[in-house]
Each structure stands twice: as C-alpha cells, then as structure tokens.
Design a protein around this motif. Structure first.
Motif, PDB file in Angstrom:
ATOM      1  N   ARG A 298     -22.230   0.040 -53.449  1.00  0.00           N
ATOM      2  CA  ARG A 298     -23.355  -0.784 -53.896  1.00  0.00           C
ATOM      3  C   ARG A 298     -24.502  -0.710 -52.886  1.00  0.00           C
ATOM      4  NH1 ARG A 298     -21.543  -4.191 -57.965  1.00  0.00           N
ATOM      5  NH2 ARG A 298     -19.262  -4.308 -58.097  1.00  0.00           N
ATOM      6  N   GLU A 299     -24.156  -0.788 -51.621  1.00  0.00           N
ATOM      7  CA  GLU A 299     -25.170  -0.710 -50.571  1.00  0.00           C
ATOM      8  C   GLU A 299     -25.847   0.666 -50.589  1.00  0.00           C
ATOM      9  OE1 GLU A 299     -25.554  -1.175 -45.690  1.00  0.00           O
ATOM     10  OE2 GLU A 299     -23.645  -1.582 -46.705  1.00  0.00           O
ATOM     11  N   ARG A 300     -25.050   1.720 -50.736  1.00  0.00           N
ATOM     12  CA  ARG A 300     -25.602   3.078 -50.747  1.00  0.00           C
ATOM     13  C   ARG A 300     -26.551   3.272 -51.926  1.00  0.00           C
ATOM     14  NH1 ARG A 300     -21.032   5.548 -50.694  1.00  0.00           N
ATOM     15  NH2 ARG A 300     -20.881   5.648 -48.432  1.00  0.00           N
ATOM     16  N   LEU A 301     -26.184   2.741 -53.087  1.00  0.00           N
ATOM     17  CA  LEU A 301     -27.012   2.929 -54.282  1.00  0.00           C
ATOM     18  C   LEU A 301     -28.340   2.182 -54.186  1.00  0.00           C
ATOM     19  CD1 LEU A 301     -24.397   2.812 -57.197  1.00  0.00           C
ATOM     20  CD2 LEU A 301     -25.307   4.779 -55.956  1.00  0.00           C
ATOM     21  N   ARG A 302     -28.426   1.218 -53.293  1.00  0.00           N
ATOM     22  CA  ARG A 302     -29.688   0.491 -53.114  1.00  0.00           C
ATOM     23  C   ARG A 302     -30.621   1.181 -52.123  1.00  0.00           C
ATOM     24  NH1 ARG A 302     -26.006  -4.381 -52.720  1.00  0.00           N
ATOM     25  NH2 ARG A 302     -25.771  -5.111 -54.868  1.00  0.00           N
ATOM     26  N   HIS A 303     -30.173   2.281 -51.533  1.00  0.00           N
ATOM     27  CA  HIS A 303     -31.017   3.020 -50.598  1.00  0.00           C
ATOM     28  C   HIS A 303     -32.224   3.563 -51.367  1.00  0.00           C
ATOM     29  CE1 HIS A 303     -32.364   6.023 -47.731  1.00  0.00           C
ATOM     30  NE2 HIS A 303     -31.531   5.541 -46.828  1.00  0.00           N
ATOM     31  N   PRO A 304     -33.427   3.468 -50.804  1.00  0.00           N
ATOM     32  CA  PRO A 304     -34.622   3.885 -51.551  1.00  0.00           C
ATOM     33  C   PRO A 304     -34.652   5.369 -51.928  1.00  0.00           C
ATOM     34  CG  PRO A 304     -35.154   3.324 -49.264  1.00  0.00           C
ATOM     35  CD  PRO A 304     -33.780   2.834 -49.513  1.00  0.00           C
ATOM     36  N   LEU A 305     -33.879   6.212 -51.261  1.00  0.00           N
ATOM     37  CA  LEU A 305     -33.859   7.631 -51.600  1.00  0.00           C
ATOM     38  C   LEU A 305     -32.949   7.953 -52.786  1.00  0.00           C
ATOM     39  CD1 LEU A 305     -33.816   9.355 -48.075  1.00  0.00           C
ATOM     40  CD2 LEU A 305     -35.705   9.266 -49.716  1.00  0.00           C
ATOM     41  N   VAL A 306     -32.124   6.995 -53.193  1.00  0.00           N
ATOM     42  CA  VAL A 306     -31.212   7.231 -54.313  1.00  0.00           C
ATOM     43  C   VAL A 306     -31.953   6.990 -55.628  1.00  0.00           C
ATOM     44  CG1 VAL A 306     -29.076   6.507 -55.443  1.00  0.00           C
ATOM     45  CG2 VAL A 306     -29.180   6.657 -52.951  1.00  0.00           C
ATOM     46  N   GLY A 307     -31.706   7.893 -56.591  1.00  0.00           N
ATOM     47  CA  GLY A 307     -32.332   7.734 -57.903  1.00  0.00           C
ATOM     48  C   GLY A 307     -31.363   7.837 -59.051  1.00  0.00           C
ATOM     49  N   GLY A 308     -30.129   8.252 -58.762  1.00  0.00           N
ATOM     50  CA  GLY A 308     -29.183   8.411 -59.861  1.00  0.00           C
ATOM     51  C   GLY A 308     -27.758   8.577 -59.403  1.00  0.00           C
TER      52      GLY A 308
END
Length: 339
Positions: free
Chosen positions: A20-30
């Motif tokens: 969940r924390e990783r998916l909130r990183h601004p570089l993640v899009g999908g």
C-alpha cells in the motif's frame, strides 16, 4: 496527484501494508496482475478495488489476458482460445472470423471490466512466421493484412466493452527464434523489409485508433544497436513521427533478459523513458521496483499524464448483470466453440 511512469506488481491475493505504501509513491502509475494474484472472481475484484482506492486518479490495473497460453485468470472466466484459431477460420471464412474476433475482444474485455481491471495488454500484432517460440499461436496469422483485419475487429469488441487496446510487440517479434524473457533476440533484416511486413498491423491499428503500444525487447541491428523499447529511433522517430502514434507507449518488463543490455534496472527505466516510453513495467522483482522508485528521480511529463489517464476503463456491467445477459451467454458459447 498524477499517474506516475512506473507499473509494478503485487505479491499475493490481497495488498500487504508495505505494498500500500509503495503504491502511493508518486512515481507509481499502475499495477499488473498475474496468476498468483487470482483465486476466484470475487477475490480479484476486491483486490482491484483496493488498488484503485490507494490513489486519485486511480492507479491503472492491467493484466495479460490474451487467451490460449497467456490468460492469467482461469476458473470463473471463459477459457479463451489462442487467437491463431481466428486466423485459421479467416483462411476459410473471413467474414465469420472478423465477427468472432469482435466477439472475442468484447468477451475478454467485458469479463475483465466486470471485476474492475482497466485493460489487458492485447491484442498481439506480431506475425506468426513459424519461427518465434514465444509468439507462435499468440499471433492471429502470418499475413500482415489478415492480422490487421482481425486485430481491428478484436479492438472494436474491446471498445464496446469499455476497454482500451494495447498492441504488442512493436515493430514485430515474430521473425526471431529467441525468447526475450530468456535472451536478447537480434533481427538482422533491413528496415524496408520490416516496414513492408511486420509493421503493417501496427500502422493499420494506429489509423484505427489504437490507444497503447508495447515495443519488443528485440534488437533490429540494421536500424539501431539498442532493443526497440530503449531506442529513440524506433519510438520517437518511427513510431511517433513517421507513424503518427499519439497513444501510450508501455515498455515490456524491464526484468526480462532482453532488457538487461541497457544496464541496471534504474538505467533501464531511465533509458526507456528517455527513448519515448510513457510507462515502464518492473515485474517479479520487488527489490528492483524499489530501486527504480528510489533512483529514477523526478519525472513529470504532462503529455504522458494525459495519455495514461485515457487508459482507465469505462463503465461496464457487473458480473451479476453479465450472467443475466443473453448476449453475454451467446458470446461465451461462440468463443468457446472456436477451437
């Protein structure tokens, strides 16, 4: 927050706290899903809903769901035949093949949209030359115009179900024997020969409104020394400028053997984005994904943001509504009868 340029995977049937924390990183899009993420339809629907809830705009959720050998979700989904079966039908009855291709694209897409998946990396636009072990029956046909004809009908079906299409593997993976998951294939043909054959389906589909393209981890040695997915010649000059493609360019998985020529995973991500990719995939390697998120640095491309947002799926009936829909039952019967 806009969609970032990195697509990652997750480990299991539900999100872990660190994911969940990783998916909130601004570089993640999908997020791309695999068979390990699937147990039954209700479970994966809840997983997709949870992924979408992590960000606004929602993260894109994708899957490889072509049919035949490449179909990540099985139990509870229609068993889709390899698309090469549509090519065999086309040899005897082109009109019937086009109709079945449209039905197949609609059925694949509508079942995925019913659980919230935004898009599948489909259709395959490679030519079945009888050479590539990794392509084979994943291709519609050996003839470029037939591939374009069937792929167009397939995409029409996808669009009717509210799903964008992603053609792969530009400019064509069918003429090399090696599997880019395991090696770096090299195609020594001249550009003019590739343009006259393998690129024809891509050119036609761009004209028909194809939303996404995935380049191949293949070196076309008479055009560029780099694999197509890392080559500004292929992506910016040929795909964007000459063919006029305005949709999303997705890298193939940067963890594949065919991508390692570009350096470590951060170097691969930077090179792919610099060459013209809008989004890079880092799969099956959590450590590599974290390295990319840490080492990529700021990446803000407003044009890419607009392209990526268009990949979100549109409204679609629920699984309950589909089960009560006679046209859906007719489609299942037609598609399962192809082989």
């Amino acid at each position: 927050m806009s969609l970032g340029p990195v697509m990652l995977d997750v480990q299991g049937l539900e999100l872990l706290p660190e994911e969940r924390e990783r998916l909130r990183h601004p570089l993640v899009g999908g997020v791309i899903l695999f068979s390990r993420n699937y147990q039954f339809p209700e479970q994966v629907e809840a997983l997709v809903r949870d992924i979408h809830a992590q960000r606004e705009p929602q993260l894109l959720v994708a899957v490889d769901h072509e049919g035949g050998r490449v179909q990540r979700f099985r139990d509870g989904f229609t068993a889709l035949p390899p698309i090469r079966e549509l090519g065999r039908i086309h040899d005897e009855n082109p009109k019937r093949a086009r109709r079945l291709a449209e039905t197949s694209g609609w059925l694949m897409a509508t079942e995925l949209r019913a659980i919230g998946v935004d898009f599948s990396f489909a259709p395959v636009l490679d030519l079945d030359r009888g050479v590539s072990r990794v392509i084979g029956d994943r291709a519609f046909h050996s003839h470029p115009e037939t591939v374009a004809d069937l792929a167009h009908a397939y995409m029409v079906g996808m669009h009717q179900a509210g799903m964008a299409a992603v053609g792969k593997h530009f400019p064509g993976h069918g003429a090399v024997e090696a599997d880019s998951h395991l090696a770096l294939p090299v195609d020594g043909r001249k550009l003019v020969d590739i343009q006259a054959e393998d690129m024809v389906p891509f050119e036609r589909m761009i004209h028909y409104g194809l939303e996404g393209i995935m380049p191949a981890h293949v070196v076309f040695s008479r055009v560029d020394s780099l694999p197509a997915g890392f080559s500004g010649t292929w992506l910016r000059k040929i795909l964007r400028e000459q063919l006029g493609f305005q949709g999303v360019i997705f890298s193939d998985d940067l963890s594949m053997e065919g991508a390692k020529v570009a350096g470590d995973v951060v170097a691969r991500a930077k090179m792919a984005l610099s060459a013209g990719c809008d989004m890079v995939l880092v799969c099956n390697d959590t450590a590599a994904a974290d390295q990319v998120l840490t080492g990529l640095g700021t990446h803000d491309d407003p044009v890419s943001h607009l392209r990526l947002v268009r990949m979100h799926g549109r409204e679609n009936p629920t699984r309950t509504q589909l089960a009560q829909d006679q046209s859906y039952r007719d489609a299942v019967r037609a598609v399962t009868g192809i082989a």
